[in-house]
Design a protein around this motif. Sequence first.
Motif, mmCIF file in Angstrom:
data_model
loop_
_atom_site.group_PDB
_atom_site.id
_atom_site.type_symbol
_atom_site.label_atom_id
_atom_site.label_comp_id
_atom_site.label_asym_id
_atom_site.label_seq_id
_atom_site.Cartn_x
_atom_site.Cartn_y
_atom_site.Cartn_z
ATOM 1 N N GLY A 187 0.805 -1.215 0.000
ATOM 2 C CA GLY A 187 0.000 0.000 0.000
ATOM 3 C C GLY A 187 0.838 1.265 0.000
ATOM 4 O O GLY A 187 2.057 1.253 0.236
ATOM 5 N N THR A 188 0.172 2.388 -0.256
ATOM 6 C CA THR A 188 0.850 3.669 -0.427
ATOM 7 C C THR A 188 1.538 4.132 0.851
ATOM 8 O O THR A 188 2.674 4.611 0.825
ATOM 9 C CB THR A 188 -0.151 4.734 -0.890
ATOM 10 N N ASP A 189 0.850 4.029 1.984
ATOM 11 C CA ASP A 189 1.418 4.536 3.232
ATOM 12 C C ASP A 189 2.731 3.847 3.561
ATOM 13 O O ASP A 189 3.722 4.504 3.921
ATOM 14 C CB ASP A 189 0.429 4.349 4.383
ATOM 15 N N ALA A 190 2.755 2.524 3.451
ATOM 16 C CA ALA A 190 3.981 1.780 3.759
ATOM 17 C C ALA A 190 5.092 2.128 2.776
ATOM 18 O O ALA A 190 6.271 2.217 3.161
ATOM 19 C CB ALA A 190 3.702 0.284 3.752
ATOM 20 N N MET A 191 4.738 2.336 1.509
ATOM 21 C CA MET A 191 5.737 2.723 0.518
ATOM 22 C C MET A 191 6.362 4.066 0.888
ATOM 23 O O MET A 191 7.592 4.248 0.822
ATOM 24 C CB MET A 191 5.109 2.798 -0.874
ATOM 25 N N LEU A 192 5.536 5.029 1.279
ATOM 26 C CA LEU A 192 6.049 6.346 1.654
ATOM 27 C C LEU A 192 6.906 6.272 2.917
ATOM 28 O O LEU A 192 7.912 6.985 3.041
ATOM 29 C CB LEU A 192 4.890 7.315 1.864
ATOM 30 N N GLU A 193 6.537 5.412 3.838
ATOM 31 C CA GLU A 193 7.341 5.252 5.056
ATOM 32 C C GLU A 193 8.705 4.678 4.727
ATOM 33 O O GLU A 193 9.716 5.032 5.346
ATOM 34 C CB GLU A 193 6.590 4.364 6.052
ATOM 35 N N ARG A 194 8.762 3.787 3.730
ATOM 36 C CA ARG A 194 10.058 3.270 3.284
ATOM 37 C C ARG A 194 10.912 4.382 2.692
ATOM 38 O O ARG A 194 12.122 4.456 2.922
ATOM 39 C CB ARG A 194 9.866 2.167 2.237
ATOM 40 N N CYS A 195 10.262 5.253 1.909
ATOM 41 C CA CYS A 195 11.004 6.353 1.280
ATOM 42 C C CYS A 195 11.587 7.307 2.318
ATOM 43 O O CYS A 195 12.671 7.869 2.127
ATOM 44 C CB CYS A 195 10.088 7.130 0.337
ATOM 45 N N ALA A 196 10.866 7.487 3.420
ATOM 46 C CA ALA A 196 11.295 8.443 4.442
ATOM 47 C C ALA A 196 12.593 8.035 5.127
ATOM 48 O O ALA A 196 13.257 8.878 5.741
ATOM 49 C CB ALA A 196 10.190 8.615 5.486
ATOM 50 N N ILE A 197 12.992 6.756 5.026
ATOM 51 C CA ILE A 197 14.229 6.314 5.683
ATOM 52 C C ILE A 197 15.339 6.023 4.675
ATOM 53 O O ILE A 197 16.403 5.522 5.058
ATOM 54 C CB ILE A 197 13.978 5.082 6.578
#
Length: 281
Positions: A187-197
């Motif tokens: 999902g989108t939220d988990a993808m964005l959380e990966r990008c943040a690190i």
Amino acid sequence: MIAPLGLIAGLGDLPVVIAENAVATGQGVHVLRLKGFEEPRLANYPGTVIGLGEVGKLYASLKAAGCRDVLFAGIVKRPNFRDLKLDMRGAALLPKVLAEAGKGDDALLRLLVAEIEKQGFNVIGSDAAHAALRAPSGHVAGPAPSDEAMNDIARGAHVVASLGDLDIGQGCVVCDGLVLAVEAQEGTDAMLERCAILPEAIRGTPEARRGVLVKRPKPAQERRIDLPTVGVSTVEKVAAAGLEGLAVEAGGALMLGRAEMQAAADRLGVFIFGFDPGQGT
């Protein structure tokens, strides 16, 4: 008498918004909350809880309520089909479901739509039931996208179209032409959380924003079900990941709480942009 909207609902904000709008417009709604994915905010609407394998009960409930238009909305994870508790209709449909499920989510969704329509119902999309949810074209909120961001949008639009051809996902993150992440089942939220690190050398930061989240439907998608959906939390996670903005296909995505999304984008300093459906295809 206006026939109520038949809402087959999973979790999340989308089915709640659809139900609220159906009542506000005078149509009314009959909600079938899917067992294991019951959205608590829908509990007080007319309707019932129904198992994923209770196909006969689903048809009977919609017909008893006088529904003509039927809509699927909300988050439902793919079950283990062999563990479902089936009624007679469900058991008869299972071989088709298993055959189509092996071809991907799109094939399975098309089968579900076709089977509902065989019963005389009219399956509609969330954007048909609530047109104000449809993403507009052009600059929607926040700062104007930079030239670099517009290039990233074009790149991302092409990448997501390619992902969609393979029935993988509906989103990706691109920064300076580099694909940082693609969306699959997480999902989108988990993808964005990966990008943040990710290392700051390849992505933006809240102090120096770079990169774009791009969302669009799959090219051959059944658009009456599972259009990309974004909301305030999407804007907040785009900002937290250091991205410059969020881009969605105009007319091909749903924006939940557009006014709140616009306010969040303005407050956080990220843009929202609706790109041309022909871009990247």
